[in-house]
Design an enzyme around this catalytic site. Structure first.
Site, mmCIF file in Angstrom:
data_model
loop_
_atom_site.group_PDB
_atom_site.id
_atom_site.type_symbol
_atom_site.label_atom_id
_atom_site.label_comp_id
_atom_site.label_asym_id
_atom_site.label_seq_id
_atom_site.Cartn_x
_atom_site.Cartn_y
_atom_site.Cartn_z
ATOM 1 N N HIS A 1 1.208 -0.786 0.138
ATOM 2 C CA HIS A 1 0.238 0.522 0.105
ATOM 3 C C HIS A 1 1.121 0.989 -0.303
ATOM 4 O O HIS A 1 0.425 2.392 -0.495
ATOM 5 C CB HIS A 1 -1.261 0.026 1.293
ATOM 6 C CG HIS A 1 -1.262 0.908 1.901
ATOM 7 N ND1 HIS A 1 -2.964 1.157 1.035
ATOM 8 C CD2 HIS A 1 -1.443 2.407 2.087
ATOM 9 C CE1 HIS A 1 -3.683 3.281 1.609
ATOM 10 N NE2 HIS A 1 -2.295 3.210 1.927
ATOM 11 N N GLU A 2 1.794 1.500 0.914
ATOM 12 C CA GLU A 2 2.312 2.070 0.916
ATOM 13 C C GLU A 2 3.544 2.655 -0.717
ATOM 14 O O GLU A 2 3.897 3.735 -0.321
ATOM 15 C CB GLU A 2 3.877 2.171 2.061
ATOM 16 C CG GLU A 2 2.668 2.724 3.628
ATOM 17 C CD GLU A 2 1.902 3.847 3.694
ATOM 18 O OE1 GLU A 2 1.940 4.485 2.926
ATOM 19 O OE2 GLU A 2 0.929 3.486 4.696
ATOM 20 N N HIS B 1 2.326 4.686 -2.854
ATOM 21 C CA HIS B 1 2.287 6.166 -2.489
ATOM 22 C C HIS B 1 3.515 6.763 -3.420
ATOM 23 O O HIS B 1 3.896 7.435 -4.379
ATOM 24 C CB HIS B 1 1.988 6.548 -1.369
ATOM 25 C CG HIS B 1 0.889 5.846 -0.808
ATOM 26 N ND1 HIS B 1 -0.714 6.307 -1.190
ATOM 27 C CD2 HIS B 1 0.157 5.483 -0.054
ATOM 28 C CE1 HIS B 1 -1.658 6.602 -0.498
ATOM 29 N NE2 HIS B 1 -0.851 5.952 0.356
ATOM 30 N N ASP C 1 -4.904 7.679 -1.546
ATOM 31 C CA ASP C 1 -5.914 6.503 -0.857
ATOM 32 C C ASP C 1 -7.385 6.792 -1.092
ATOM 33 O O ASP C 1 -7.097 7.770 -1.472
ATOM 34 C CB ASP C 1 -5.793 7.085 0.296
ATOM 35 C CG ASP C 1 -4.756 6.737 1.081
ATOM 36 O OD1 ASP C 1 -3.766 6.087 0.828
ATOM 37 O OD2 ASP C 1 -4.036 7.545 1.860
#
Length: 889
Positions: free
Chosen positions: A148-149, A152, A159
């Site tokens: 998830h990170e 980014h 998000d």
């Protein structure tokens, strides 16, 4: 060195880099740095390896088996003991893209403030997050959270949930902000005793009241999306176009033009040219390989150009003196080399263990200049000096100062220097500096400066002052409070604010051009220091006040008088007031180090204290070309134009009026009021039969940081602009458009763009609306036009509001979408704004609670009727069948 050492060294040199790369299907050159204040625990290293190994499998699955984590380097703090750590090469804490450090909350986040599709700055994990397995209940599997990170960090996506807008209206229905649309769940309001209550409806917004939470079912029939909720077991991939929730008011839609995460990754990210053609792997990926490295005390060689072109430049010696006296830390090892036609060793590597050692090194600095500029001789001798430490240059540093114009072949020897594994900082004073100087810095993790050398400029001092190599403990790094210069024959006055986070080893350095000025420096309590209490270096024309003890917090005033027309500069430096109080720092960067004028340049300045943003500050950037012309920009933290988020402590602005050539960058900051950081990851309970709440997250202090006023100055890395004709940029994209339906009128609000991006005043606006979000997004000109003849754009940064009546009656439950384009005097049009949506919901006195998301009362009644009819039909069929069997029997 034995054969093993040679092999390890060779591997490190071949793999050393300052940026993540995609090598085949595997990501390499990933640096994970542990902050120096993290206590030694070798289990942490194992946990990092476990997270990346687990995350590699999730990453492989999430992107269609195309990529995985191949190689990573873990940089441990210099104070950790152990013989199993290899020597660091160009890895450093500041350059690391994944950081393990203490913070107020254990919540993982990616520090992201650039445009959609651009890489974020770093991922942050706390040691407790990695060592305490109970956090898995809060955030989900560590490997999946890492992916998830990583999305980014690497691909610049955002998000797909929203903490500020968890619910919205969609054609009369209440919907949860999520992606994909196929995520199922229920709405409940957790009470203080842990029980769950049905949510109430806010009679103003007609959405669930504050505190109402969307509880996804634990078992889902969809596998996306990781950017919404990585903690869901079924979620293993990213939202694609066929399942993307285009209406959800989340950051992904707002920042990326309602584009699905999958599309941004494959079409807009740094990997856009590689991923589409990359073939999926035929088997599971191999486990990542790791190396664990450590950087001990700094070893630095100062290489100074003393060729004939440097004859009239006393700034070199003044700046190098400032570096040795006030910047280089204790116990660092320093050597000095000078070069012109030939190269000479002025000092072998010497450990700085006292003030007298510093002064001895200062006395060895060169004071005369002549000859040609044989850079390779200076560079090679400097590397030779570094090898006297332990036989290799690996991880050591070179500070290379020159006029920039080589009389030998700097390209050939620079390539060899890059391969040594040393970090090379380059400072080029001339207007025609060789490109090899920039390449050496960028390819070795060094810093590249082309400071303005005008007589009132203090940029050379600033450049030397910024040559620190932080290990994450900013209490040990110098903080520059002031740096300014003037040419005058009268008074040179100013104020420097010493805040409560700094005060140790505070120094005022005044440089004059011709005659000694009269100097008065007054403390906040009224104590006055004059030049008789300062160290006076007549040869360098420098006066230095070293404030005894800890400098008193408050405003320090300086008054400098000269009767001779001359240049005067002042530099004020300090250190953290204590090891327990990290200082407020300013970090700077540009979104490009080289521009051909086709893409706007953005200036960033991040003001923070121990990962907490400092907001409401006044931040200015001064951009100076080599011709001496300067442009001042006030950077903004308003969430509009170049600025991604309001009040996140990152101040930014577009830079449009640039000249061809190298440009230097300097920042000044003044303080008003700070705040806590914004959270970044979705954590909610899951539903599995009986609703079970996850353990509560640890509380985070909401107390504001009280430090009083402060000042900071900082210099940014130089960048280069090369274009054929000066670019003409249209107004910037509006990113904060909002809409509200008021009876039969609509109120739109946004921040005004400029004539050129976020500067000046645009000529006009074009506003359109549609019932179809996708149509408005993909074909703005086909939307219904709004009459804007009476709307005159305000100056960039102003709040715009426009109210208009629709030509029809808006029915209850209707959702309408709006977008804006701006136009400048050259008829250049901006990108289409973010899509704003508004729904008309009439008050219903009978509607106070809600039991299911996405259902209005009509739908609920119809659904119950249908279910009742189906049940009756089934009962009738069963009854008929039983009776028939009895008759046949």
């Amino acid at each position: 060195m034995d054969s093993r050492t040679v092999f390890v060294l060779l591997w490190m040199l071949l793999s050393s880099s300052t940026g993540i790369k995609l090598d085949g299907n595997g990501y390499v050159d990933i640096t994970i740095a542990i902050g120096s204040k993290v206590p030694q625990d070798n289990t942490l290293i194992d946990k990092i390896k476990d997270m990346f190994t687990e995350g590699s499998n999730y990453l492989h699955q999430a992107l269609g088996k195309k990529v995985y984590f191949k190689e990573a380097t873990i940089l441990v703090p210099p104070n950790w003991s152990g013989k199993e750590f290899d020597r660091a090469s160009t890895e450093s804490y500041e350059k690391a893209r994944i950081r393990i450090d203490k913070a107020q909350s254990d919540e993982p986040y990616a520090h992201q403030y650039d445009e959609c599709g651009n890489e974020a700055q770093f991922i942050h994990f706390t040691p407790n997050y990695l060592l305490n397995d109970s956090v898995i209940q809060l955030y989900g599997p560590r490997g999946k959270v890492l992916v998830h990170e990583w999305a980014h960090l690497r691909w610049g996506v955002y998000d797909e949930y929203s903490e500020t807008k968890p619910f919205y209206h969609s054609n009369g229905r209440i919907a949860a902000t999520r992606c994909s649309n196929f995520i199922d769940g229920l709405l409940y309001h957790p009470s203080a005793d842990g029980s769950l209550q049905l949510c109430n409806i806010d009679q103003q917004t007609f959405l669930p009241t504050k505190g109402c939470t969307y509880f996804p079912n634990k078992n889902q029939y969809t596998d996306s999306s990781i950017m919404f909720m990585p903690s869901l077991d079924s979620v293993i991939t990213f939202c694609q176009a066929h399942e993307h929730n285009y209406e959800a008011p989340n950051l992904q839609n707002e920042r990326c033009g309602n584009k699905p995460t999958w599309n941004v990754i494959f079409e807009d990210s740094v990997d856009k040219d590689t991923l589409p053609s990359l073939k999926p792997m035929s088997s599971s990926p191999p486990a990542p390989t790791f190396k664990v490295v450590q950087r001990k005390q700094r070893v630095v060689c100062l290489i100074l150009d003393v060729s004939g072109s440097m004859t009239t430049n006393p700034r070199l010696q003044q700046a190098a003196t400032h570096l040795l006296r006030n910047i280089i830390e204790d116990q660092a090892t320093v050597g000095i080399v000078r070069f012109s036609t030939d190269a000479t060793l002025l000092s072998p590597l010497t450990t700085i263990d006292s003030e007298s050692t510093r002064e001895k090194l200062i006395k060895l600095l060169p004071s005369t200049a002549s000859g040609s500029t044989n850079m390779c001789k200076g560079l090679n001798l400097g590397l030779q000096v570094l090898r006297t430490d332990n036989g290799v240059e690996l991880g050591d540093e070179i500070i290379f100062l020159t006029d920039g114009e080589a009389t030998d072949d700097i390209d050939s020897c620079s390539r060899d220097a890059i391969k040594t594994g040393a970090i090379i900082h380059t400072i080029a004073l001339g207007p025609n500096a060789a490109n090899a100087l920039r390449d050496m810095a960028t390819q070795t993790g060094g810093i590249y400066f082309t400071p303005n050398d005008q007589i009132t400029s203090n940029q050379l001092m600033d450049a030397f002052a910024s040559l620190t190599l932080s290990n994450g403990d900013y209490t040990k790094d110098p903080v520059q409070l002031e740096s300014v210069g003037v040419k005058t024959s009268e008074w040179f006055n100013g104020t420097v604010s010493v805040d409560q986070t700094v005060g140790n080893k505070t120094s005022f350095v005044i440089i004059y051009q011709q005659s000694v000025p009269i100097i008065f420096i007054q403390s906040p309590s009224g104590s006055i220091y004059n030049q008789t209490e300062m160290n006076h270096d007549i040869l360098l024309k420098t006066l230095t006040l070293n404030v005894p003890g800890t400098a008193e917090p408050g405003d320090w005033k300086y008054n400098i008088q000269t009767t001779t027309l001359q240049a005067l500069t002042i530099t004020v430096t300090s250190y953290a007031v204590s090891a327990d109080v990290p200082p407020i720092i300013v970090k700077t960067r540009m979104n490009q180090q080289f521009s051909d004028g086709t893409k706007p340049l953005i200036v960033f300045a991040e003001v923070s204290q121990n990962y907490r943003p400092v907001i409401k500050a006044e931040v200015w950037a001064t951009l100076e070309s080599q011709s001496g012309s300067a442009q001042e920009l006030q950077l903004l933290d308003n969430g509009a134009g170049a600025d991604a988020f309001k009040d996140d402590g990152v101040y930014s602005r577009y830079f449009t009026k640039f000249e061809k050539g190298r440009i230097s960058l300097k920042y000044g900051t003044a303080w008003r009021k700070p705040s806590d950081r914004i959270k970044q990851i979705q954590v909610v309970p899951l539903i599995s039969g009986v609703v079970e709440l996850n353990p509560p997250k640890p509380p985070v202090s909401e107390e504001p940081l009280e430090v009083g006023s402060f000042t900071r100055t900082a210099i940014g890395e130089s960048f280069e602009v090369d274009f054929t004709t000066p670019p003409n940029f249209p107004p910037n994209k509006i990113t904060d458009l909002s809409a509200e339906i008021q009876e039969d009128s609509v109120l739109l609000s946004w921040t005004a763009p400029g004539e050129d991006l976020d500067q000046g005043t645009a000529k006009s606006y074009e506003i359109r609306w549609s019932y179809d979000l996708q149509m408005l997004r993909e074909s703005f000109s086909n939307g219904h036009v709004v009459n804007t003849a009476a709307v005159s754009p305000l100056e960039a940064g102003s709040v715009e509001q426009h109210s208009f009546n629709l030509s029809f009656t808006v029915q209850n439950g209707t959702t309408i979408f709006f977008a804006v384009q701006s136009e400048d005097e050259q008829n250049g049009k901006s990108e289409t704004s973010n899509i704003a949506q508004a729904s008309k919901i009439l008050p219903d006195p009978n509607l106070h609670g809600i039991s299911n998301p996405g259902l209005n009362l009509t739908v609920l009644v119809i659904s119950l009727c249908v279910v009742t009819m189906v049940i009756c039909f089934v009962v009738a069929v069963i009854t008929w069948s039983v009776r028939r069997r009895k008759r046949l029997g």
